[in-house]
Design a protein around this motif. Structure first.
Motif, PDB file in Angstrom:
ATOM      1  N   ASP A   1       0.830  -1.206   0.000  1.00 35.51           N
ATOM      2  CA  ASP A   1       0.000   0.000   0.000  1.00 35.51           C
ATOM      3  C   ASP A   1       0.859   1.249   0.000  1.00 35.51           C
ATOM      4  O   ASP A   1       0.558   2.219  -0.693  1.00 35.51           O
ATOM      5  CB  ASP A   1      -0.921   0.006   1.222  1.00 35.51           C
ATOM      6  CG  ASP A   1      -1.797   1.236   1.250  1.00 35.51           C
ATOM      7  OD1 ASP A   1      -2.656   1.364   0.351  1.00 35.51           O
ATOM      8  OD2 ASP A   1      -1.611   2.078   2.148  1.00 35.51           O
TER       9      ASP A   1
ATOM     10  N   ARG B   1       2.420   1.802  -3.536  1.00 37.09           N
ATOM     11  CA  ARG B   1       1.449   2.030  -4.608  1.00 37.09           C
ATOM     12  C   ARG B   1       0.733   3.361  -4.487  1.00 37.09           C
ATOM     13  O   ARG B   1       0.079   3.791  -5.431  1.00 37.09           O
ATOM     14  CB  ARG B   1       0.394   0.925  -4.608  1.00 37.09           C
ATOM     15  CG  ARG B   1       0.871  -0.359  -5.168  1.00 37.09           C
ATOM     16  CD  ARG B   1      -0.282  -1.336  -5.289  1.00 37.09           C
ATOM     17  NE  ARG B   1       0.221  -2.674  -5.411  1.00 37.09           N
ATOM     18  CZ  ARG B   1      -0.088  -3.666  -4.601  1.00 37.09           C
ATOM     19  NH1 ARG B   1      -0.925  -3.477  -3.612  1.00 37.09           N
ATOM     20  NH2 ARG B   1       0.426  -4.854  -4.772  1.00 37.09           N
ATOM     21  N   ASP B   2       0.823   3.996  -3.331  1.00 39.42           N
ATOM     22  CA  ASP B   2       0.099   5.239  -3.104  1.00 39.42           C
ATOM     23  C   ASP B   2       0.767   6.383  -3.866  1.00 39.42           C
ATOM     24  O   ASP B   2       1.914   6.738  -3.610  1.00 39.42           O
ATOM     25  CB  ASP B   2       0.055   5.550  -1.606  1.00 39.42           C
ATOM     26  CG  ASP B   2      -0.875   6.704  -1.283  1.00 39.42           C
ATOM     27  OD1 ASP B   2      -1.574   7.174  -2.199  1.00 39.42           O
ATOM     28  OD2 ASP B   2      -0.902   7.118  -0.113  1.00 39.42           O
ATOM     29  N   ASP B   3       0.033   6.972  -4.808  1.00 40.19           N
ATOM     30  CA  ASP B   3       0.573   8.063  -5.609  1.00 40.19           C
ATOM     31  C   ASP B   3       0.493   9.406  -4.895  1.00 40.19           C
ATOM     32  O   ASP B   3       1.135  10.365  -5.311  1.00 40.19           O
ATOM     33  CB  ASP B   3      -0.174   8.162  -6.940  1.00 40.19           C
ATOM     34  CG  ASP B   3       0.052   6.942  -7.809  1.00 40.19           C
ATOM     35  OD1 ASP B   3       1.120   6.309  -7.667  1.00 40.19           O
ATOM     36  OD2 ASP B   3      -0.838   6.626  -8.621  1.00 40.19           O
ATOM     37  N   GLU B   4      -0.294   9.495  -3.835  1.00 37.78           N
ATOM     38  CA  GLU B   4      -0.453  10.759  -3.129  1.00 37.78           C
ATOM     39  C   GLU B   4       0.726  11.071  -2.206  1.00 37.78           C
ATOM     40  O   GLU B   4       0.965  12.229  -1.884  1.00 37.78           O
ATOM     41  CB  GLU B   4      -1.746  10.742  -2.315  1.00 37.78           C
ATOM     42  CG  GLU B   4      -2.984  10.648  -3.176  1.00 37.78           C
ATOM     43  CD  GLU B   4      -4.236  10.484  -2.354  1.00 37.78           C
ATOM     44  OE1 GLU B   4      -4.144  10.519  -1.102  1.00 37.78           O
ATOM     45  OE2 GLU B   4      -5.305  10.317  -2.955  1.00 37.78           O
TER      46      GLU B   4
ATOM     47  N   LYS C   1       7.285   8.302   1.840  1.00 37.86           N
ATOM     48  CA  LYS C   1       7.448   6.851   1.692  1.00 37.86           C
ATOM     49  C   LYS C   1       8.732   6.384   2.365  1.00 37.86           C
ATOM     50  O   LYS C   1       8.761   5.340   3.019  1.00 37.86           O
ATOM     51  CB  LYS C   1       7.458   6.472   0.214  1.00 37.86           C
ATOM     52  CG  LYS C   1       6.111   6.632  -0.449  1.00 37.86           C
ATOM     53  CD  LYS C   1       6.167   6.283  -1.913  1.00 37.86           C
ATOM     54  CE  LYS C   1       4.815   6.522  -2.557  1.00 37.86           C
ATOM     55  NZ  LYS C   1       4.785   6.174  -3.963  1.00 37.86           N
TER      56      LYS C   1
ATOM     57  N   ARG D   1      -3.355   5.405   8.467  1.00 34.87           N
ATOM     58  CA  ARG D   1      -3.715   5.300   7.056  1.00 34.87           C
ATOM     59  C   ARG D   1      -4.529   4.051   6.735  1.00 34.87           C
ATOM     60  O   ARG D   1      -4.722   3.726   5.570  1.00 34.87           O
ATOM     61  CB  ARG D   1      -2.443   5.307   6.211  1.00 34.87           C
ATOM     62  CG  ARG D   1      -1.643   6.579   6.386  1.00 34.87           C
ATOM     63  CD  ARG D   1      -0.389   6.594   5.561  1.00 34.87           C
ATOM     64  NE  ARG D   1      -0.556   6.161   4.204  1.00 34.87           N
ATOM     65  CZ  ARG D   1      -0.899   6.960   3.181  1.00 34.87           C
ATOM     66  NH1 ARG D   1      -1.099   8.229   3.399  1.00 34.87           N
ATOM     67  NH2 ARG D   1      -1.010   6.477   1.965  1.00 34.87           N
TER      68      ARG D   1
ATOM     69  N   GLY E   1      -7.739   4.491   4.555  1.00 33.37           N
ATOM     70  CA  GLY E   1      -7.388   4.794   3.178  1.00 33.37           C
ATOM     71  C   GLY E   1      -6.875   3.588   2.413  1.00 33.37           C
ATOM     72  O   GLY E   1      -6.952   3.545   1.186  1.00 33.37           O
ATOM     73  N   MET E   2      -6.338   2.588   3.130  1.00 33.04           N
ATOM     74  CA  MET E   2      -5.848   1.376   2.456  1.00 33.04           C
ATOM     75  C   MET E   2      -6.983   0.695   1.696  1.00 33.04           C
ATOM     76  O   MET E   2      -6.828   0.330   0.536  1.00 33.04           O
ATOM     77  CB  MET E   2      -5.252   0.401   3.472  1.00 33.04           C
ATOM     78  CG  MET E   2      -3.899   0.780   3.981  1.00 33.04           C
ATOM     79  SD  MET E   2      -3.282  -0.333   5.260  1.00 33.04           S
ATOM     80  CE  MET E   2      -2.925  -1.797   4.312  1.00 33.04           C
TER      81      MET E   2
ATOM     82  N   ARG F   1      -8.098   2.933  -1.311  1.00 34.65           N
ATOM     83  CA  ARG F   1      -7.155   2.886  -2.426  1.00 34.65           C
ATOM     84  C   ARG F   1      -7.228   1.542  -3.147  1.00 34.65           C
ATOM     85  O   ARG F   1      -7.168   1.491  -4.379  1.00 34.65           O
ATOM     86  CB  ARG F   1      -5.735   3.151  -1.930  1.00 34.65           C
ATOM     87  CG  ARG F   1      -5.484   4.608  -1.586  1.00 34.65           C
ATOM     88  CD  ARG F   1      -4.040   4.857  -1.223  1.00 34.65           C
ATOM     89  NE  ARG F   1      -3.628   4.229   0.017  1.00 34.65           N
ATOM     90  CZ  ARG F   1      -3.841   4.727   1.229  1.00 34.65           C
ATOM     91  NH1 ARG F   1      -4.459   5.883   1.367  1.00 34.65           N
ATOM     92  NH2 ARG F   1      -3.422   4.111   2.310  1.00 34.65           N
TER      93      ARG F   1
ATOM     94  N   ARG G   1      -8.232   1.025  -7.098  1.00 32.80           N
ATOM     95  CA  ARG G   1      -7.395   0.258  -8.035  1.00 32.80           C
ATOM     96  C   ARG G   1      -8.198  -0.876  -8.673  1.00 32.80           C
ATOM     97  O   ARG G   1      -8.067  -1.134  -9.871  1.00 32.80           O
ATOM     98  CB  ARG G   1      -6.168  -0.301  -7.327  1.00 32.80           C
ATOM     99  CG  ARG G   1      -5.064   0.719  -7.131  1.00 32.80           C
ATOM    100  CD  ARG G   1      -3.778   0.069  -6.668  1.00 32.80           C
ATOM    101  NE  ARG G   1      -3.862  -0.532  -5.354  1.00 32.80           N
ATOM    102  CZ  ARG G   1      -3.650   0.106  -4.204  1.00 32.80           C
ATOM    103  NH1 ARG G   1      -3.318   1.374  -4.209  1.00 32.80           N
ATOM    104  NH2 ARG G   1      -3.745  -0.519  -3.061  1.00 32.80           N
TER     105      ARG G   1
END
Length: 134
Positions: free
Chosen positions: A32, A35-38, A44, A66, A69-70, A73, A77
């Motif tokens: 997670d 892969r998170d683009d935010e 990270k 978080r 949000g996992m 997200r 996806r």
């Protein structure tokens, strides 16, 4: 009589399965995280260091901070993958000739290309003749 009682066997199995559960959770958090683009690269890196240095506390804090949000997200996806798959199937199905020999999908696409100005009238007529001959 064995030197390893049944209760010790159960406790060993419990610890083993908790360890496997822990590894699955750890990989899930890392998946997670990357892969998170935010998140920025620095965020990270910070989370990675925190989870590696203090693994149990790091993962628990990550899940608290978080965790909601996992799921969101992962849902997004999955929706994107589903939409991409459906678009692929629609495009592939449009290219398949019909059983009765008519290329309705390809002919409609040719007409759209001609109307949009991507094909000249001569190119359209040649391609149409090929399709009708199928």
């Amino acid at each position: 009589m064995s030197g390893y009682p049944l209760l010790d066997l159960f406790l060993t199995m419990l610890w083993f399965f908790l360890w496997v559960l822990w590894l699955v959770l750890l990989f899930r958090v890392f998946g997670d995280l990357f892969r998170d683009d935010e998140l920025s690269g620095w965020a990270k890196t910070g989370w990675t260091i925190f989870v590696c240095v203090l693994p149990f506390l790091g993962v628990l804090i990550y899940l608290i901070a978080r965790g909601r949000g996992m799921g969101d997200r992962e849902y997004q996806r999955a929706r994107q993958r589903d939409q991409a798959f459906r678009a692929y199937v629609r495009d592939a199905a449009a290219d398949v000739p019909r059983p009765n020999g008519s290329g309705d999908g390809a002919l409609a696409r040719l007409t759209r290309l001609r109307d949009h100005g991507d094909l000249t009238e001569e190119e359209y007529q040649r391609a149409r003749a090929k399709l009708v001959a199928i």
